[in-house]
Design a protein around this motif. Sequence first.
Motif, PDB file in Angstrom:
ATOM      1  N   LEU A  83      -2.735  -3.220   5.367  1.00 40.57           N
ATOM      2  CA  LEU A  83      -2.192  -4.069   4.313  1.00 40.57           C
ATOM      3  C   LEU A  83      -2.590  -5.537   4.442  1.00 40.57           C
ATOM      4  CD1 LEU A  83       1.451  -2.687   3.861  1.00 40.57           C
ATOM      5  CD2 LEU A  83      -0.512  -2.364   2.344  1.00 40.57           C
ATOM      6  N   VAL A  84      -3.082  -5.942   5.588  1.00 36.34           N
ATOM      7  CA  VAL A  84      -3.512  -7.335   5.733  1.00 36.34           C
ATOM      8  C   VAL A  84      -5.022  -7.479   5.551  1.00 36.34           C
ATOM      9  CG1 VAL A  84      -1.564  -7.903   7.239  1.00 36.34           C
ATOM     10  CG2 VAL A  84      -3.728  -7.189   8.249  1.00 36.34           C
ATOM     11  N   ASN A  85      -5.679  -6.378   5.207  1.00 40.60           N
ATOM     12  CA  ASN A  85      -7.127  -6.398   4.967  1.00 40.60           C
ATOM     13  C   ASN A  85      -7.369  -6.514   3.462  1.00 40.60           C
ATOM     14  OD1 ASN A  85      -9.870  -5.428   4.427  1.00 40.60           O
ATOM     15  ND2 ASN A  85      -9.913  -4.853   6.595  1.00 40.60           N
ATOM     16  N   VAL A  86      -7.907  -7.646   3.032  1.00 38.50           N
ATOM     17  CA  VAL A  86      -8.103  -7.908   1.610  1.00 38.50           C
ATOM     18  C   VAL A  86      -9.018  -6.872   0.982  1.00 38.50           C
ATOM     19  CG1 VAL A  86      -8.996  -9.567  -0.073  1.00 38.50           C
ATOM     20  CG2 VAL A  86      -7.693 -10.372   1.904  1.00 38.50           C
ATOM     21  N   ASP A  87     -10.073  -6.468   1.702  1.00 38.72           N
ATOM     22  CA  ASP A  87     -11.000  -5.474   1.159  1.00 38.72           C
ATOM     23  C   ASP A  87     -10.307  -4.135   0.944  1.00 38.72           C
ATOM     24  OD1 ASP A  87     -13.107  -7.263   1.113  1.00 38.72           O
ATOM     25  OD2 ASP A  87     -13.764  -6.761   3.143  1.00 38.72           O
ATOM     26  N   HIS A  88      -9.404  -3.757   1.859  1.00 42.24           N
ATOM     27  CA  HIS A  88      -8.652  -2.512   1.685  1.00 42.24           C
ATOM     28  C   HIS A  88      -7.802  -2.567   0.418  1.00 42.24           C
ATOM     29  CE1 HIS A  88      -8.749  -0.832   6.074  1.00 42.24           C
ATOM     30  NE2 HIS A  88      -9.927  -1.287   5.672  1.00 42.24           N
ATOM     31  N   LEU A  89      -7.142  -3.701   0.175  1.00 42.40           N
ATOM     32  CA  LEU A  89      -6.285  -3.829  -0.995  1.00 42.40           C
ATOM     33  C   LEU A  89      -7.101  -3.837  -2.286  1.00 42.40           C
ATOM     34  CD1 LEU A  89      -3.722  -6.418   0.388  1.00 42.40           C
ATOM     35  CD2 LEU A  89      -3.271  -4.027  -0.159  1.00 42.40           C
ATOM     36  N   LYS A  90      -8.264  -4.449  -2.260  1.00 37.58           N
ATOM     37  CA  LYS A  90      -9.141  -4.411  -3.429  1.00 37.58           C
ATOM     38  C   LYS A  90      -9.580  -2.982  -3.714  1.00 37.58           C
ATOM     39  CE  LYS A  90     -11.071  -9.099  -3.091  1.00 37.58           C
ATOM     40  NZ  LYS A  90     -12.302  -9.909  -2.835  1.00 37.58           N
ATOM     41  N   CYS A  91      -9.873  -2.246  -2.665  1.00 37.64           N
ATOM     42  CA  CYS A  91     -10.262  -0.849  -2.802  1.00 37.64           C
ATOM     43  C   CYS A  91      -9.107  -0.041  -3.399  1.00 37.64           C
ATOM     44  CB  CYS A  91     -10.674  -0.291  -1.445  1.00 37.64           C
ATOM     45  SG  CYS A  91     -11.331   1.402  -1.496  1.00 37.64           S
ATOM     46  N   LEU A  92      -7.881  -0.335  -2.964  1.00 36.34           N
ATOM     47  CA  LEU A  92      -6.707   0.347  -3.496  1.00 36.34           C
ATOM     48  C   LEU A  92      -6.573   0.108  -4.996  1.00 36.34           C
ATOM     49  CD1 LEU A  92      -3.952   1.830  -3.178  1.00 36.34           C
ATOM     50  CD2 LEU A  92      -2.947  -0.419  -2.700  1.00 36.34           C
ATOM     51  N   LEU A  93      -6.720  -1.141  -5.433  1.00 35.87           N
ATOM     52  CA  LEU A  93      -6.596  -1.459  -6.848  1.00 35.87           C
ATOM     53  C   LEU A  93      -7.673  -0.758  -7.666  1.00 35.87           C
ATOM     54  CD1 LEU A  93      -5.723  -5.271  -6.772  1.00 35.87           C
ATOM     55  CD2 LEU A  93      -4.183  -3.332  -7.013  1.00 35.87           C
ATOM     56  N   ARG A  94      -8.895  -0.689  -7.139  1.00 33.87           N
ATOM     57  CA  ARG A  94      -9.967   0.021  -7.849  1.00 33.87           C
ATOM     58  C   ARG A  94      -9.643   1.507  -7.955  1.00 33.87           C
ATOM     59  NH1 ARG A  94     -13.397  -3.477  -4.738  1.00 33.87           N
ATOM     60  NH2 ARG A  94     -13.726  -1.781  -3.222  1.00 33.87           N
ATOM     61  N   TYR A  95      -9.093   2.064  -6.877  1.00 40.06           N
ATOM     62  CA  TYR A  95      -8.750   3.487  -6.856  1.00 40.06           C
ATOM     63  C   TYR A  95      -7.674   3.781  -7.902  1.00 40.06           C
ATOM     64  CZ  TYR A  95      -7.398   8.069  -5.026  1.00 40.06           C
ATOM     65  OH  TYR A  95      -7.123   9.410  -4.894  1.00 40.06           O
ATOM     66  N   ILE A  96      -6.651   2.945  -7.950  1.00 39.77           N
ATOM     67  CA  ILE A  96      -5.568   3.134  -8.919  1.00 39.77           C
ATOM     68  C   ILE A  96      -6.094   3.058 -10.345  1.00 39.77           C
ATOM     69  CG2 ILE A  96      -3.454   2.092  -9.839  1.00 39.77           C
ATOM     70  CD1 ILE A  96      -2.738   1.311  -6.962  1.00 39.77           C
ATOM     71  N   SER A  97      -6.924   2.044 -10.619  1.00 43.00           N
ATOM     72  CA  SER A  97      -7.473   1.873 -11.960  1.00 43.00           C
ATOM     73  C   SER A  97      -8.388   3.031 -12.342  1.00 43.00           C
ATOM     74  CB  SER A  97      -8.235   0.549 -12.045  1.00 43.00           C
ATOM     75  OG  SER A  97      -8.783   0.356 -13.328  1.00 43.00           O
ATOM     76  N   SER A  98      -9.204   3.497 -11.396  1.00 45.85           N
ATOM     77  CA  SER A  98     -10.154   4.577 -11.687  1.00 45.85           C
ATOM     78  C   SER A  98      -9.455   5.896 -11.968  1.00 45.85           C
ATOM     79  CB  SER A  98     -11.136   4.748 -10.516  1.00 45.85           C
ATOM     80  OG  SER A  98     -10.470   5.259  -9.363  1.00 45.85           O
ATOM     81  N   HIS A  99      -8.193   6.006 -11.556  1.00 54.03           N
ATOM     82  CA  HIS A  99      -7.433   7.226 -11.819  1.00 54.03           C
ATOM     83  C   HIS A  99      -6.488   7.062 -13.017  1.00 54.03           C
ATOM     84  CE1 HIS A  99      -9.017   8.395  -7.922  1.00 54.03           C
ATOM     85  NE2 HIS A  99      -8.610   9.617  -8.176  1.00 54.03           N
ATOM     86  N   GLY A 100      -6.767   6.062 -13.838  1.00 53.69           N
ATOM     87  CA  GLY A 100      -6.067   5.922 -15.102  1.00 53.69           C
ATOM     88  C   GLY A 100      -4.667   5.357 -15.015  1.00 53.69           C
ATOM     89  N   HIS A 101      -4.398   4.532 -13.991  1.00 52.84           N
ATOM     90  CA  HIS A 101      -3.048   3.997 -13.814  1.00 52.84           C
ATOM     91  C   HIS A 101      -3.050   2.470 -13.799  1.00 52.84           C
ATOM     92  CE1 HIS A 101      -2.246   8.056 -11.780  1.00 52.84           C
ATOM     93  NE2 HIS A 101      -1.533   8.038 -12.889  1.00 52.84           N
ATOM     94  N   ILE A 102      -1.933   1.907 -14.235  1.00 49.24           N
ATOM     95  CA  ILE A 102      -1.666   0.482 -14.084  1.00 49.24           C
ATOM     96  C   ILE A 102      -0.341   0.345 -13.345  1.00 49.24           C
ATOM     97  CG2 ILE A 102      -2.957  -0.279 -16.102  1.00 49.24           C
ATOM     98  CD1 ILE A 102      -0.336  -0.396 -17.645  1.00 49.24           C
ATOM     99  N   ILE A 103      -0.218  -0.696 -12.540  1.00 49.57           N
ATOM    100  CA  ILE A 103       0.971  -0.865 -11.705  1.00 49.57           C
ATOM    101  C   ILE A 103       2.102  -1.471 -12.520  1.00 49.57           C
ATOM    102  CG2 ILE A 103       1.913  -1.902  -9.603  1.00 49.57           C
ATOM    103  CD1 ILE A 103      -0.959  -2.054  -8.536  1.00 49.57           C
ATOM    104  N   GLU A 104       3.168  -0.699 -12.703  1.00 48.31           N
ATOM    105  CA  GLU A 104       4.354  -1.180 -13.398  1.00 48.31           C
ATOM    106  C   GLU A 104       5.376  -1.742 -12.398  1.00 48.31           C
ATOM    107  OE1 GLU A 104       5.252  -1.241 -16.584  1.00 48.31           O
ATOM    108  OE2 GLU A 104       3.589  -0.185 -17.554  1.00 48.31           O
ATOM    109  N   LEU A 105       5.421  -1.121 -11.224  1.00 51.03           N
ATOM    110  CA  LEU A 105       6.417  -1.494 -10.212  1.00 51.03           C
ATOM    111  C   LEU A 105       5.792  -1.416  -8.830  1.00 51.03           C
ATOM    112  CD1 LEU A 105       9.333  -1.940  -9.063  1.00 51.03           C
ATOM    113  CD2 LEU A 105       9.657   0.540  -9.273  1.00 51.03           C
ATOM    114  N   CYS A 106       6.034  -2.437  -8.022  1.00 47.14           N
ATOM    115  CA  CYS A 106       5.608  -2.423  -6.619  1.00 47.14           C
ATOM    116  C   CYS A 106       6.827  -2.716  -5.747  1.00 47.14           C
ATOM    117  CB  CYS A 106       4.515  -3.455  -6.356  1.00 47.14           C
ATOM    118  SG  CYS A 106       4.032  -3.561  -4.605  1.00 47.14           S
ATOM    119  N   VAL A 107       7.045  -1.861  -4.758  1.00 50.80           N
ATOM    120  CA  VAL A 107       8.141  -2.047  -3.805  1.00 50.80           C
ATOM    121  C   VAL A 107       7.521  -2.262  -2.430  1.00 50.80           C
ATOM    122  CG1 VAL A 107      10.218  -1.071  -2.771  1.00 50.80           C
ATOM    123  CG2 VAL A 107       9.649  -0.540  -5.162  1.00 50.80           C
TER     124      VAL A 107
END
Length: 227
Positions: A71-95
């Motif tokens: 979670l402290v690796n910026v590249d990992h988090l960017k990869c996560l956002l790309r993965y979420i977007s590529s699977h047709g999702h947008i983040i409505e809620l983050c906990v």
Amino acid sequence: MLKKIFQRFQKKQGCVVVAGHDLQLIERDFVILDKNGHFPLHLYQVVHDSAVKKMQVHSLNDGVTVIHLNLVNVDHLKCLLRYISSHGHIIELCVFQPSFSSSSNIEALSLEEIEHSWQTTGLSAVSVAQAVIKPMLKQQRGTVIFLGAPFNNSPHYDVLSQSMFASIRALAQSLAREFQSKGIHVTYCMVEKWEGQDQHFSSSLKQVCQHIYQQPDSAWSQELSLS
């Protein structure tokens, strides 16, 4: 190729990202319904693992995707956002769930252990917030919930943990002031005592998060307590 093109133009569905530590129970019970209460939002369970070299998707079903990353690796988090977007999702809620573990003898902790605690709790909260708020601003909506301890001297947590929770609370307050006018709801949820293996506790936590997520703009709260 055709699948990727189709996904690009397909309307994205909302999802929930739960990021942090010790999330095993949340996977089984953390079902958040959309704001109309019609269908459950897809859950991305993002588990912090400082040892992984790249993002790892460990299991996948129709409603839950489990991901391990740093979670402290910026590249990992960017990869996560790309993965979420590529699977047709947008983040409505983050906990964001920090580590609620507490040391019985804080004086015995080494500087390396203290630094690790800061990175995996305080710094990861900042990293996650920066990552998820950016796409929320584009859609002009979203909810970010930081879990943490009460700001009084709780007997359940040591001084180091309390200082970490205080920093997360201050972060939540700062983000709320900055982004509330832009459609982003940021709140700090105080947990009197973390009971991550208790089914009733997990269900109560889910209900609180559902309540915060469904709050109308006029009733947005910046702090709640779960006891």
